[in-house]
Write a protein that holds these residues in place. Structure first.
Motif, mmCIF file in Angstrom:
data_model
loop_
_atom_site.group_PDB
_atom_site.id
_atom_site.type_symbol
_atom_site.label_atom_id
_atom_site.label_comp_id
_atom_site.label_asym_id
_atom_site.label_seq_id
_atom_site.Cartn_x
_atom_site.Cartn_y
_atom_site.Cartn_z
ATOM 1 N N GLN A 1 -6.486 4.051 5.316
ATOM 2 C CA GLN A 1 -6.291 2.694 4.805
ATOM 3 C C GLN A 1 -7.401 1.793 5.357
ATOM 4 N N THR B 1 1.745 5.225 1.674
ATOM 5 C CA THR B 1 1.654 6.141 2.801
ATOM 6 C C THR B 1 2.340 7.452 2.434
ATOM 7 N N GLU C 1 -9.836 1.686 10.206
ATOM 8 C CA GLU C 1 -8.969 2.435 9.299
ATOM 9 C C GLU C 1 -7.733 2.913 10.037
ATOM 10 N N GLY D 1 -3.233 5.875 1.732
ATOM 11 C CA GLY D 1 -4.327 5.042 2.214
ATOM 12 C C GLY D 1 -4.918 4.129 1.165
ATOM 13 N N SER D 2 -4.295 4.007 0.003
ATOM 14 C CA SER D 2 -4.789 3.068 -1.005
ATOM 15 C C SER D 2 -3.786 1.935 -1.174
ATOM 16 N N ALA E 1 0.834 -1.195 0.000
ATOM 17 C CA ALA E 1 0.000 0.000 0.000
ATOM 18 C C ALA E 1 0.874 1.252 0.000
#
Length: 323
Positions: free
Chosen positions: A124, A13, A119, A226-227, A11
């Motif tokens: 995320q 950040t 989250e 967050g993806s 992911a």
């Protein structure tokens, strides 16, 4: 051919420091490798996992300074599951999340398992899932020096959810090409949307599970902090990886070819709904260049970029995780 389960999830950040604080101090995972993006050496690549970074326990993050927020939507990896050993552990985590003001939705049930949707500070999307009634792929072992008691610690990766605009193309790749099997479905959380379809590979269970959510009401996701970038699946070794690469090439899916990541070998390809998959070997693992006792404490660089250490260290902001 079958995958052994989920290998890792990677992911994004915007802050390695804040990310490290949350995943080690709040979630209690171990930073097993502090490295850099091998394709862009100016950014951290952080690996959080169980005590020694066993395959299937590894959640990784690329630090991308200044990256904007995620605009959630379709054609995305929209949720990452994290396993815990028991329903008792789920009860523990509700209290811990409240203690640390972590955004969560309380305890619910999914496929007969207790879960908590929550989250991280960057949005995320995560889920804790109890292994109380789970069988299949073996879990990892939490680090005994974690701030979270071992009996409640995160033991590995759980189900990963994909969100796509239509099912058929993703289902075809998962089942016909990747040999996943359909095992269940459950009602969508959004009224008027199709059921979420559940697929498993290998020994099955929550550590080998993909959930496919169809959303007809969403635009394409615009990724940011967050993806999720990609999800990787476990193959035993180079021989198996080569066999899978041949299979993907026969399908004419866009791919990277086999890439040496030093800690594992990888093969990336994109399925027709835009989801990026990686196939990763279990070998050699994170102990190849650091002893178990000091995993993650120093900046670890594969041999093919070690000669750039001085340059890389001059760019990166030090993390409070060792030298």
């Amino acid at each position: 051919m079958q995958f052994s389960g989920i290998h890792h999830v990677s992911a994004m950040t915007a802050s390695a420091e804040r990310n490290y604080q949350f995943y080690t101090e709040v979630l209690g995972m171990r930073l097993v490798k502090k490295s850099v993006n091998q394709d862009s050496h100016h950014m951290y690549h952080l690996f959080y996992a169980d005590e020694i970074g066993r395959p299937g326990t590894d959640l990784t993050f690329f630090e991308m300074l200044g990256i904007g927020r995620t605009y959630r939507g379709n054609n995305s990896i929209s949720l990452t599951g994290l396993r815990v050993a028991s329903d008792e552990a789920i009860d523990y985590w509700i209290k811990r999340f409240d203690q640390f003001s972590v955004s969560h939705e309380g305890i619910s049930e999914q496929l007969g398992r207790k879960v908590i949707f929550f989250e991280d500070p960057e949005g995320q999307r995560l889920m804790l899932v109890s292994d109380q009634n789970n069988t299949g792929v073996e879990a990892g072992i939490p680090w005994d020096k974690s701030p979270v008691p071992v009996e409640y610690g995160i033991t590995g990766l759980g189900p990963v959810r994909l969100t796509v605009p239509e099912l058929a193309r993703t289902k075809d790749i998962l089942t016909r090409v990747m040999n996943f099997r359909h095992v269940a479905s459950y009602p969508a959380y959004q009224a008027g949307q199709p059921d979420v379809e559940v697929y498993q590979t290998g020994e099955g269970g929550s550590g080998a599970e993909i959930h496919v959510e169809v959303r007809t009401d969403l635009p394409r996701e615009r990724p940011g902090r967050g993806s999720v970038h990609h999800v990787a699946f476990r193959v035993k070794d180079r021989t198996e990886l080569e066999a899978w690469a041949d299979r993907i090439n026969q399908e004419k899916l866009p791919n990277s070819g086999i890439v040496d990541r030093y800690y594992f070998e990888a093969f990336y390809f994109r399925e027709p709904n835009g989801i990026l998959y990686e196939l990763s070997t279990d070998e050699p693992g994170f102990l190849v260049d650091e002893p178990e006792e000091t995993l993650g404490e120093r900046l670890a660089l594969p041999p093919f970029i070690e000669h750039k250490r001085a340059e890389i260290e001059s760019i990166l902001k030090p993390l409070n995780s060792g030298k």
